[in-house]
Design an enzyme around this catalytic site. Structure first.
Site, PDB file in Angstrom:
ATOM      1  N   CYS A 199      38.761  -4.046 -21.006  1.00 45.13           N
ATOM      2  CA  CYS A 199      38.077  -4.973 -20.095  1.00 45.13           C
ATOM      3  C   CYS A 199      36.567  -4.894 -20.290  1.00 45.13           C
ATOM      4  O   CYS A 199      35.873  -5.915 -20.329  1.00 45.13           O
ATOM      5  CB  CYS A 199      38.391  -4.655 -18.635  1.00 45.13           C
ATOM      6  SG  CYS A 199      40.119  -4.783 -18.174  1.00 45.13           S
ATOM      7  N   CYS A 259      38.882   0.135 -17.058  1.00 49.95           N
ATOM      8  CA  CYS A 259      39.644  -0.400 -18.188  1.00 49.95           C
ATOM      9  C   CYS A 259      38.741  -0.567 -19.413  1.00 49.95           C
ATOM     10  O   CYS A 259      37.837  -1.406 -19.416  1.00 49.95           O
ATOM     11  CB  CYS A 259      40.256  -1.744 -17.771  1.00 49.95           C
ATOM     12  SG  CYS A 259      41.019  -2.669 -19.116  1.00 49.95           S
TER      13      CYS A 259
END
Length: 102
Positions: A32, A29
């Site tokens: 993230c 991600c």
């Protein structure tokens, strides 16, 4: 306070006491990975809040599924009090924490 790392096995034991922020993240991600250093920096600046990272992977699916796999969860005394999604900068994260301390 140093970051702590959680998984399905130890997650519940990390939630006692005051405010605990949990960052659910995945290595694949992009947002993230961008938020990780921000979360770590703010954890160093606010020692009275516990900061926990939870990597979502094949072996750790029970806890994220329980909470709907949101980005950042705030717990107080072991109870979920608020959730936020999306990338936050350090100032926004700090402001949110101050609101939670209220």
């Amino acid at each position: 306070m140093a970051l702590e790392h959680a998984n399905d096995t130890n997650f519940d034991s990390m939630l006692g006491g005051g405010i605990t922020l949990v960052d659910f993240w995945a290595s694949w991600c992009g947002p993230c990975r961008m938020f990780g250093p921000i979360f770590e920096t703010v954890s160093d600046e606010i020692p009275d809040v516990k900061f926990v990272k939870f990597e979502i992977d094949e072996t750790n699916r029970r806890t994220p599924a329980k909470y709907g796999i949101r980005s950042i969860l705030a717990f107080k005394g072991g109870e979920l009090i608020e959730a936020r999604t999306g990338l936050m900068d350090a100032d926004t994260l700090t402001q949110w924490i101050n609101e939670l301390k209220g």
